[in-house]
Motif scaffolding. Structure first.
Motif, PDB file in Angstrom:
ATOM      1  N   ASP A 208       0.806  -1.212   0.000  1.00  0.00           N
ATOM      2  CA  ASP A 208       0.000   0.000   0.000  1.00  0.00           C
ATOM      3  C   ASP A 208       0.842   1.265   0.000  1.00  0.00           C
ATOM      4  O   ASP A 208       0.617   2.176  -0.815  1.00  0.00           O
ATOM      5  N   TYR A 209       1.824   1.384   0.886  1.00  0.00           N
ATOM      6  CA  TYR A 209       2.650   2.587   0.925  1.00  0.00           C
ATOM      7  C   TYR A 209       3.434   2.770  -0.372  1.00  0.00           C
ATOM      8  O   TYR A 209       3.576   3.884  -0.868  1.00  0.00           O
ATOM      9  N   LEU A 210       3.950   1.673  -0.908  1.00  0.00           N
ATOM     10  CA  LEU A 210       4.710   1.754  -2.149  1.00  0.00           C
ATOM     11  C   LEU A 210       3.833   2.237  -3.298  1.00  0.00           C
ATOM     12  O   LEU A 210       4.236   3.086  -4.097  1.00  0.00           O
ATOM     13  N   LEU A 211       2.623   1.708  -3.388  1.00  0.00           N
ATOM     14  CA  LEU A 211       1.704   2.125  -4.441  1.00  0.00           C
ATOM     15  C   LEU A 211       1.310   3.593  -4.287  1.00  0.00           C
ATOM     16  O   LEU A 211       1.238   4.334  -5.267  1.00  0.00           O
ATOM     17  N   ILE A 212       1.068   4.012  -3.046  1.00  0.00           N
ATOM     18  CA  ILE A 212       0.693   5.406  -2.808  1.00  0.00           C
ATOM     19  C   ILE A 212       1.839   6.340  -3.177  1.00  0.00           C
ATOM     20  O   ILE A 212       1.638   7.379  -3.829  1.00  0.00           O
ATOM     21  N   MET A 213       3.055   6.002  -2.787  1.00  0.00           N
ATOM     22  CA  MET A 213       4.211   6.824  -3.125  1.00  0.00           C
ATOM     23  C   MET A 213       4.411   6.906  -4.632  1.00  0.00           C
ATOM     24  O   MET A 213       4.721   7.971  -5.176  1.00  0.00           O
ATOM     25  N   SER A 214       4.230   5.778  -5.316  1.00  0.00           N
ATOM     26  CA  SER A 214       4.390   5.767  -6.772  1.00  0.00           C
ATOM     27  C   SER A 214       3.316   6.620  -7.441  1.00  0.00           C
ATOM     28  O   SER A 214       3.609   7.371  -8.383  1.00  0.00           O
ATOM     29  N   ALA A 215       2.087   6.528  -6.963  1.00  0.00           N
ATOM     30  CA  ALA A 215       0.999   7.325  -7.546  1.00  0.00           C
ATOM     31  C   ALA A 215       1.206   8.813  -7.306  1.00  0.00           C
ATOM     32  O   ALA A 215       1.009   9.639  -8.205  1.00  0.00           O
ATOM     33  N   PHE A 216       1.626   9.188  -6.102  1.00  0.00           N
ATOM     34  CA  PHE A 216       1.881  10.597  -5.795  1.00  0.00           C
ATOM     35  C   PHE A 216       3.040  11.139  -6.626  1.00  0.00           C
ATOM     36  O   PHE A 216       3.009  12.295  -7.069  1.00  0.00           O
ATOM     37  N   SER A 217       4.070  10.331  -6.833  1.00  0.00           N
ATOM     38  CA  SER A 217       5.205  10.773  -7.656  1.00  0.00           C
ATOM     39  C   SER A 217       4.772  11.042  -9.087  1.00  0.00           C
ATOM     40  O   SER A 217       5.154  12.054  -9.681  1.00  0.00           O
ATOM     41  N   LEU A 218       3.966  10.144  -9.647  1.00  0.00           N
ATOM     42  CA  LEU A 218       3.468  10.339 -11.003  1.00  0.00           C
ATOM     43  C   LEU A 218       2.587  11.577 -11.090  1.00  0.00           C
ATOM     44  O   LEU A 218       2.705  12.380 -12.030  1.00  0.00           O
ATOM     45  N   LEU A 219       1.710  11.770 -10.117  1.00  0.00           N
ATOM     46  CA  LEU A 219       0.823  12.933 -10.118  1.00  0.00           C
ATOM     47  C   LEU A 219       1.623  14.228  -9.995  1.00  0.00           C
ATOM     48  O   LEU A 219       1.297  15.232 -10.642  1.00  0.00           O
ATOM     49  N   THR A 220       2.674  14.229  -9.198  1.00  0.00           N
ATOM     50  CA  THR A 220       3.518  15.417  -9.050  1.00  0.00           C
ATOM     51  C   THR A 220       4.167  15.799 -10.370  1.00  0.00           C
ATOM     52  O   THR A 220       4.190  16.982 -10.758  1.00  0.00           O
ATOM     53  N   LEU A 221       4.706  14.830 -11.069  1.00  0.00           N
ATOM     54  CA  LEU A 221       5.349  15.104 -12.360  1.00  0.00           C
ATOM     55  C   LEU A 221       4.332  15.573 -13.400  1.00  0.00           C
ATOM     56  O   LEU A 221       4.648  16.420 -14.242  1.00  0.00           O
ATOM     57  N   MET A 222       3.126  15.053 -13.339  1.00  0.00           N
ATOM     58  CA  MET A 222       2.087  15.507 -14.270  1.00  0.00           C
ATOM     59  C   MET A 222       1.704  16.959 -14.004  1.00  0.00           C
ATOM     60  O   MET A 222       1.499  17.740 -14.936  1.00  0.00           O
ATOM     61  N   VAL A 223       1.620  17.334 -12.730  1.00  0.00           N
ATOM     62  CA  VAL A 223       1.320  18.728 -12.392  1.00  0.00           C
ATOM     63  C   VAL A 223       2.461  19.643 -12.835  1.00  0.00           C
ATOM     64  O   VAL A 223       2.227  20.750 -13.338  1.00  0.00           O
ATOM     65  N   LEU A 224       3.708  19.196 -12.658  1.00  0.00           N
ATOM     66  CA  LEU A 224       4.852  19.981 -13.108  1.00  0.00           C
ATOM     67  C   LEU A 224       4.813  20.184 -14.617  1.00  0.00           C
ATOM     68  O   LEU A 224       5.103  21.278 -15.121  1.00  0.00           O
ATOM     69  N   ALA A 225       4.452  19.142 -15.353  1.00  0.00           N
ATOM     70  CA  ALA A 225       4.389  19.249 -16.810  1.00  0.00           C
ATOM     71  C   ALA A 225       3.256  20.155 -17.271  1.00  0.00           C
ATOM     72  O   ALA A 225       3.355  20.792 -18.335  1.00  0.00           O
ATOM     73  N   SER A 226       2.187  20.243 -16.505  1.00  0.00           N
ATOM     74  CA  SER A 226       1.039  21.036 -16.933  1.00  0.00           C
ATOM     75  C   SER A 226       1.373  22.512 -17.081  1.00  0.00           C
ATOM     76  O   SER A 226       0.827  23.195 -17.958  1.00  0.00           O
ATOM     77  N   ALA A 227       2.278  23.033 -16.234  1.00  0.00           N
ATOM     78  CA  ALA A 227       2.667  24.446 -16.349  1.00  0.00           C
ATOM     79  C   ALA A 227       3.372  24.708 -17.672  1.00  0.00           C
ATOM     80  O   ALA A 227       3.125  25.729 -18.325  1.00  0.00           O
ATOM     81  N   GLY A 228       4.237  23.788 -18.074  1.00  0.00           N
ATOM     82  CA  GLY A 228       4.906  23.960 -19.355  1.00  0.00           C
ATOM     83  C   GLY A 228       3.956  23.897 -20.522  1.00  0.00           C
ATOM     84  O   GLY A 228       4.073  24.659 -21.490  1.00  0.00           O
ATOM     85  N   LEU A 229       2.985  23.000 -20.450  1.00  0.00           N
ATOM     86  CA  LEU A 229       2.014  22.886 -21.531  1.00  0.00           C
ATOM     87  C   LEU A 229       1.188  24.155 -21.691  1.00  0.00           C
ATOM     88  O   LEU A 229       0.862  24.564 -22.808  1.00  0.00           O
ATOM     89  N   LEU A 230       0.867  24.800 -20.572  1.00  0.00           N
ATOM     90  CA  LEU A 230       0.075  26.026 -20.632  1.00  0.00           C
ATOM     91  C   LEU A 230       0.925  27.246 -20.974  1.00  0.00           C
ATOM     92  O   LEU A 230       0.552  28.047 -21.835  1.00  0.00           O
ATOM     93  N   ASP A 231       2.077  27.398 -20.330  1.00  0.00           N
ATOM     94  CA  ASP A 231       2.905  28.580 -20.556  1.00  0.00           C
ATOM     95  C   ASP A 231       3.510  28.605 -21.951  1.00  0.00           C
ATOM     96  O   ASP A 231       3.748  29.675 -22.511  1.00  0.00           O
ATOM     97  N   LEU A 232       3.780  27.446 -22.511  1.00  0.00           N
ATOM     98  CA  LEU A 232       4.355  27.368 -23.858  1.00  0.00           C
ATOM     99  C   LEU A 232       3.281  27.288 -24.928  1.00  0.00           C
ATOM    100  O   LEU A 232       3.601  27.096 -26.104  1.00  0.00           O
ATOM    101  N   CYS A 233       2.020  27.397 -24.530  1.00  0.00           N
ATOM    102  CA  CYS A 233       0.890  27.405 -25.465  1.00  0.00           C
ATOM    103  C   CYS A 233       0.798  26.118 -26.279  1.00  0.00           C
ATOM    104  O   CYS A 233       0.343  26.127 -27.436  1.00  0.00           O
TER     105      CYS A 233
END
Length: 365
Positions: free
Chosen positions: A50-75
């Motif tokens: 459970d902890y491993l899966l939660i950590m992996s899911a949070f890591s993926l979600l964090t990187l997706m949020v980081l990428a979203s700024a580039g997608l918006l700012d770079l149009c």
């Protein structure tokens, strides 16, 4: 309704390109890691990841949020009123909260191991239950949200509603905000790091002490060998906790200073921007640390990873050849009972026990 996408300044443009690149690569690796973990969960029925899966899911979600700024700012994707609101009012809070949450999840793992080592009976009766683990995760989420609540007031929607660089709602930062900012940086980076180091070192000392006491035993029969394997597994777990703690501090503590000294003027500064790129890369690498440790330590994980990476190349090489094997078997049927418990598989169990939440006395078979 579409919103006009303003062209960002040069330094912000460079930062967004770098962030988008590293986030895209990180997302691919995180998805790969999550797929392998889910596969291991299916193969090893009854083991709790459970902890491993939660950590992996949070890591993926964090990187997706980081990428979203580039997608918006770079149009790259068209901006709407909702996306613009997300970019200006929610993005910084969401990104920093997820970074903070990933750090506190490592702290939860260290605490879990500490309880299992020092109070195994209490761990079996209380802390191995699903309800307690859920409470630990929810407490981490709450702390991360409270720690980063400052971003709601600091990062405000521009009057023109266009996608522009991050900016504070006021031109001057008040003294109360400076105090809140300092407490936020301490809670997000330094307090969990210090606790990780202290608890991890305590775990390692406990294991070393038990091992030293057991070495004085005169018995050297098969039971003695079993005890030695168990002690080595606990020592491996303790050392991995120390590694995770030191890597977290080394890769995240400098970013706390960068967050604290941020101002609107520095948002356009070249050297500050280069430093921010380095900090973001360090944080993204820390999110992928579990994957690299698994690939190095776990034979089963490594087999599955190599099989996934080889699959497209094998398919291309075997195209048109009916006698060519398209896949490589991950495991082989053991020809004897002894082959089912090799030393390498034992090492797999030792490392996997870091994220398992069975009883403290039964973490490693």
């Amino acid at each position: 309704m579409a919103v006009e996408c303003a062209e960002p300044i040069l330094m912000v443009y460079i930062r967004r390109v770098c962030d988008l690149t590293m986030a895209t690569v990180g997302c691919i690796l995180s998805v790969l890691h999550l797929v392998i973990v889910l596969w291991i969960c299916r193969k090893r029925k009854g083991r709790k990841f459970d902890y491993l899966l939660i950590m992996s899911a949070f890591s993926l979600l964090t990187l997706m949020v980081l990428a979203s700024a580039g997608l918006l700012d770079l149009c790259i994707i068209p901006s709407t009123a909702a996306l613009s609101f997300y970019r200006h009012r929610i993005w910084l809070f969401a990104l920093n909260t997820l970074y903070c949450l990933c750090g506190y999840m490592v702290l939860v793992v260290c605490i879990d191991r500490c309880i299992a080592l020092h109070s195994p009976i209490r761990y079996i009766e209380t802390f191995s239950r699903l309800r307690i683990r859920v409470l630990f995760v929810m407490a981490s989420v709450l702390i991360a949200c409270l720690t980063n609540a400052k971003w709601f007031n600091f990062n405000q929607l521009a009057p023109s509603a266009t996608v522009s660089p991050n900016a504070s709602g006021t031109s001057e930062q008040s003294s109360w905000y400076e105090a809140v900012n300092a407490l936020s940086c301490l809670g997000q980076y330094y307090i969990p790091g210090i606790l990780m180091l202290g608890i991890s070192v305590k775990n390692l000392r406990k294991v070393s002490k038990v091992r030293a006491n057991d070495m004085t035993m005169k018995s050297k029969n098969a039971f003695r060998l079993s005890r030695t394997l168990k002690e080595e597994s606990q020592e491996t777990i303790a050392r991995i906790c120390v590694l995770l703690a030191f890597c977290y501090c080394f890769l995240n503590w400098p970013n706390g200073i960068w967050d604290f000294i941020y101002t609107d003027a520095r948002n356009q500064d070249f050297y500050y921007g280069i430093g921010q790129i380095i900090m973001n890369f360090a944080q993204a690498f820390n999110l992928l640390l579990n994957m690299f440790i698994f690939a190095y330590s776990s034979r089963i994980y490594r087999r599955k990873l190599m099989n996934i990476l080889k699959w497209p190349f094998v398919r291309i090489g075997c195209k048109g050849n009916k006698n060519c094997r398209a896949t490589v078997p991950l495991t082989r049927e053991a020809t004897s009972q002894s082959e089912q418990h090799t030393v390498d598989e034992t090492v797999d169990d030792l490392f996997s026990a870091l994220f398992h939440h069975s009883t403290g006395a039964q973490d490693v078979r």
